[in-house]
Each structure stands twice: as structure tokens, then as C-alpha cells.
Design a protein around this motif. Sequence first.
Motif, PDB file in Angstrom:
ATOM      1  N   ASP A  34       0.812  -1.398   0.183  1.00  0.00           N
ATOM      2  CA  ASP A  34       0.007  -0.155  -0.166  1.00  0.00           C
ATOM      3  C   ASP A  34       0.974   1.206   0.026  1.00  0.00           C
ATOM      4  O   ASP A  34       2.124   1.154   0.592  1.00  0.00           O
ATOM      5  CB  ASP A  34      -1.017  -0.061   1.147  1.00  0.00           C
ATOM      6  CG  ASP A  34      -1.675   1.122   1.271  1.00  0.00           C
ATOM      7  OD1 ASP A  34      -2.047   1.703   0.277  1.00  0.00           O
ATOM      8  OD2 ASP A  34      -1.914   1.715   2.361  1.00  0.00           O
ATOM      9  N   TYR A  35       0.217   2.182  -0.439  1.00  0.00           N
ATOM     10  CA  TYR A  35       1.124   3.609  -0.692  1.00  0.00           C
ATOM     11  C   TYR A  35       1.053   4.476   0.760  1.00  0.00           C
ATOM     12  O   TYR A  35       2.145   4.443   1.660  1.00  0.00           O
ATOM     13  CB  TYR A  35       0.780   4.489  -1.851  1.00  0.00           C
ATOM     14  CG  TYR A  35       1.373   5.847  -1.756  1.00  0.00           C
ATOM     15  CD1 TYR A  35       2.865   5.879  -2.300  1.00  0.00           C
ATOM     16  CD2 TYR A  35       0.796   6.935  -1.800  1.00  0.00           C
ATOM     17  CE1 TYR A  35       3.632   6.988  -2.235  1.00  0.00           C
ATOM     18  CE2 TYR A  35       1.513   8.109  -1.736  1.00  0.00           C
ATOM     19  CZ  TYR A  35       2.847   8.067  -2.088  1.00  0.00           C
ATOM     20  OH  TYR A  35       3.617   9.363  -2.365  1.00  0.00           O
ATOM     21  N   ASP A  36      -0.065   5.045   0.934  1.00  0.00           N
ATOM     22  CA  ASP A  36      -0.028   5.995   1.951  1.00  0.00           C
ATOM     23  C   ASP A  36      -0.280   5.221   3.327  1.00  0.00           C
ATOM     24  O   ASP A  36      -1.320   4.394   3.488  1.00  0.00           O
ATOM     25  CB  ASP A  36      -1.368   7.113   1.795  1.00  0.00           C
ATOM     26  CG  ASP A  36      -1.404   8.089   2.921  1.00  0.00           C
ATOM     27  OD1 ASP A  36      -0.618   8.090   3.713  1.00  0.00           O
ATOM     28  OD2 ASP A  36      -2.567   8.824   3.018  1.00  0.00           O
ATOM     29  N   LEU A  92       3.048  -1.480  -6.174  1.00  0.00           N
ATOM     30  CA  LEU A  92       2.173  -0.476  -5.310  1.00  0.00           C
ATOM     31  C   LEU A  92       0.951  -0.730  -5.658  1.00  0.00           C
ATOM     32  O   LEU A  92       0.588  -0.831  -6.854  1.00  0.00           O
ATOM     33  CB  LEU A  92       2.439   0.955  -5.534  1.00  0.00           C
ATOM     34  CG  LEU A  92       3.759   1.710  -4.598  1.00  0.00           C
ATOM     35  CD1 LEU A  92       3.839   3.139  -5.256  1.00  0.00           C
ATOM     36  CD2 LEU A  92       3.505   1.666  -3.240  1.00  0.00           C
ATOM     37  N   SER A  97      -2.800   0.991  -4.734  1.00  0.00           N
ATOM     38  CA  SER A  97      -3.231   2.284  -4.006  1.00  0.00           C
ATOM     39  C   SER A  97      -4.542   2.585  -4.245  1.00  0.00           C
ATOM     40  O   SER A  97      -4.848   2.606  -5.403  1.00  0.00           O
ATOM     41  CB  SER A  97      -2.234   3.496  -3.916  1.00  0.00           C
ATOM     42  OG  SER A  97      -2.727   4.543  -3.259  1.00  0.00           O
ATOM     43  N   ASN A 156      -6.595   5.779  -4.728  1.00  0.00           N
ATOM     44  CA  ASN A 156      -5.962   7.045  -4.861  1.00  0.00           C
ATOM     45  C   ASN A 156      -6.643   7.505  -6.199  1.00  0.00           C
ATOM     46  O   ASN A 156      -7.349   6.774  -7.028  1.00  0.00           O
ATOM     47  CB  ASN A 156      -4.648   6.876  -5.080  1.00  0.00           C
ATOM     48  CG  ASN A 156      -4.023   8.025  -4.313  1.00  0.00           C
ATOM     49  OD1 ASN A 156      -4.283   9.131  -4.311  1.00  0.00           O
ATOM     50  ND2 ASN A 156      -2.650   7.394  -3.446  1.00  0.00           N
ATOM     51  N   CYS A 178      -3.393   1.614  -9.508  1.00  0.00           N
ATOM     52  CA  CYS A 178      -4.168   2.758  -9.049  1.00  0.00           C
ATOM     53  C   CYS A 178      -5.651   2.434  -9.148  1.00  0.00           C
ATOM     54  O   CYS A 178      -6.445   2.309 -10.306  1.00  0.00           O
ATOM     55  CB  CYS A 178      -3.992   4.115  -9.420  1.00  0.00           C
ATOM     56  SG  CYS A 178      -4.874   5.510  -9.113  1.00  0.00           S
ATOM     57  N   ASP A 210      -0.340  -3.594   4.147  1.00  0.00           N
ATOM     58  CA  ASP A 210      -1.373  -2.787   4.067  1.00  0.00           C
ATOM     59  C   ASP A 210      -1.602  -2.085   5.588  1.00  0.00           C
ATOM     60  O   ASP A 210      -1.460  -3.023   6.428  1.00  0.00           O
ATOM     61  CB  ASP A 210      -2.861  -2.877   3.330  1.00  0.00           C
ATOM     62  CG  ASP A 210      -3.526  -1.741   2.866  1.00  0.00           C
ATOM     63  OD1 ASP A 210      -3.868  -1.027   3.924  1.00  0.00           O
ATOM     64  OD2 ASP A 210      -3.916  -1.617   1.819  1.00  0.00           O
TER      65      ASP A 210
END
Length: 226
Positions: free
Chosen positions: A13-15, A116, A118, A120, A143, A175
Motif C-alpha cells: 500500500d502507498y499512504d 504499489l 493504492s 487513490n 491505482c 497494508d
Amino acid sequence: MFQQTNIQAILFDYDGVVVNMDKTLALKAADDHYASFILPPLTVLTDLIYNNPFNTELDLGKISIEELRERLRVQAWKGDKESWSQWWEAVDNSYKISQPMQKLLSKLHSKYRLGLISDNHIGFRRWLESRPDITQYFDTIVCSAEEGIKKPDKRIFLHAMHEIHSTFATTIFIDDYQANVIAARTFGMPAIHFRTYTQMQEELQKILGSLCKYKGDYHAITKRAL
């Protein structure tokens, strides 16, 4: 958690995992516009951004990041639009990747295929291209807004598997949102619920045994798949 010896890829996961918001930087930027806030800046950063009713539309590509921020401006801001945009730019730039995470990704990327995945907005990939300090470690980026589906929908995981030339059983998923981790495990993925960097690294070590087991040639695999 048992040791896996056939892992070929890892999806992050990104954020909240690869990067985290440096709230000190974002709040420092807010000081220049403090009189313009209707809500306290910390409330905007910790609650409104993540818990507003429009995020699902954003993540599915139904609204743009600009539309979202305009909706939030009405709730949180009484200053001019230009200042609001300037503050958001500072917020975007406050997302940082730590040195330990960079070192870990570099080591993993030398032996595993990394991706990644995400939830988003539609412009996320374009924005991320300005962050080579992050993108250099990843072979693919998935994404949600581009696909019109988001985690924990199984279809976005299947798309990620296709992109990274792997399978559920041979891909680790990481995540910070527990519901996504639980879903990934039901699909047969070794999955880690990220809480801290140290905890994540320890759980990765348990799964991989050594961070350098898989020695497949990603580029050769990619060429054969084309």
C-alpha cells in the motif's frame, strides 16, 4: 506465521506504509494561513482528509482530486482559493519515505518484484512520476481510480497479480488497513497488517526467512509474458 520459500513478489500500500505524512511540516505550512481555516488545521489533516464522505468517489475515479479539494474547501476554509491550493501543495510535499524504508525497498527490489496498489485519485500516477525517490523501487503501480475498483475488491488484486506476473500464493501484501489485509488472506495471500516499520520488517523476515531467497529474473519473465 509460517515461512514461505516461494515468494516472488511483494505488493505495498502507498499512504501509511511506503510513505507517511509529516504532520509537523503540514502544520508549519498551515501557520502561514491560520486565519483562513474554519476548522483547526490538525482536524483537517487527521480527520477531514481521510474521513470525508467523498473519498470513495475519488478512489473510484468518479471525481477528480480538484473536485474533492473544492468540496473540502467549503467546509474548512474561508480564505481565497489560491491560498488553499498553496497549502494543499505543502500537504502533498509533506508525504515522506523514511530512510529505513528506502533501504529495505532497495534490498527487496534486488530480489523480488515489487508493486504499489493504492486506493487513490485519477491523477495519482502522474503525480507520483515526480517522486523518483519512490518509483525507482517499483515494477508496477496499480491505482484504484484508473481501474474503477478499490481494495478490498478481489478484482483489483487480480489485476495487480497480472501486472506483476505473480499469483496470490507467491505474493506478499502489506497494508495499514486491516480490512484489506483480512481480504487478501482470504484470497490466499501472505499478508501483513502494517502498524510500525519495525513490526512490518519482523513479519516480513518471518515469511521470507531471508530477504534474499528468490533469485528469478524479472525482466526475463516479463519478456516471456509479452
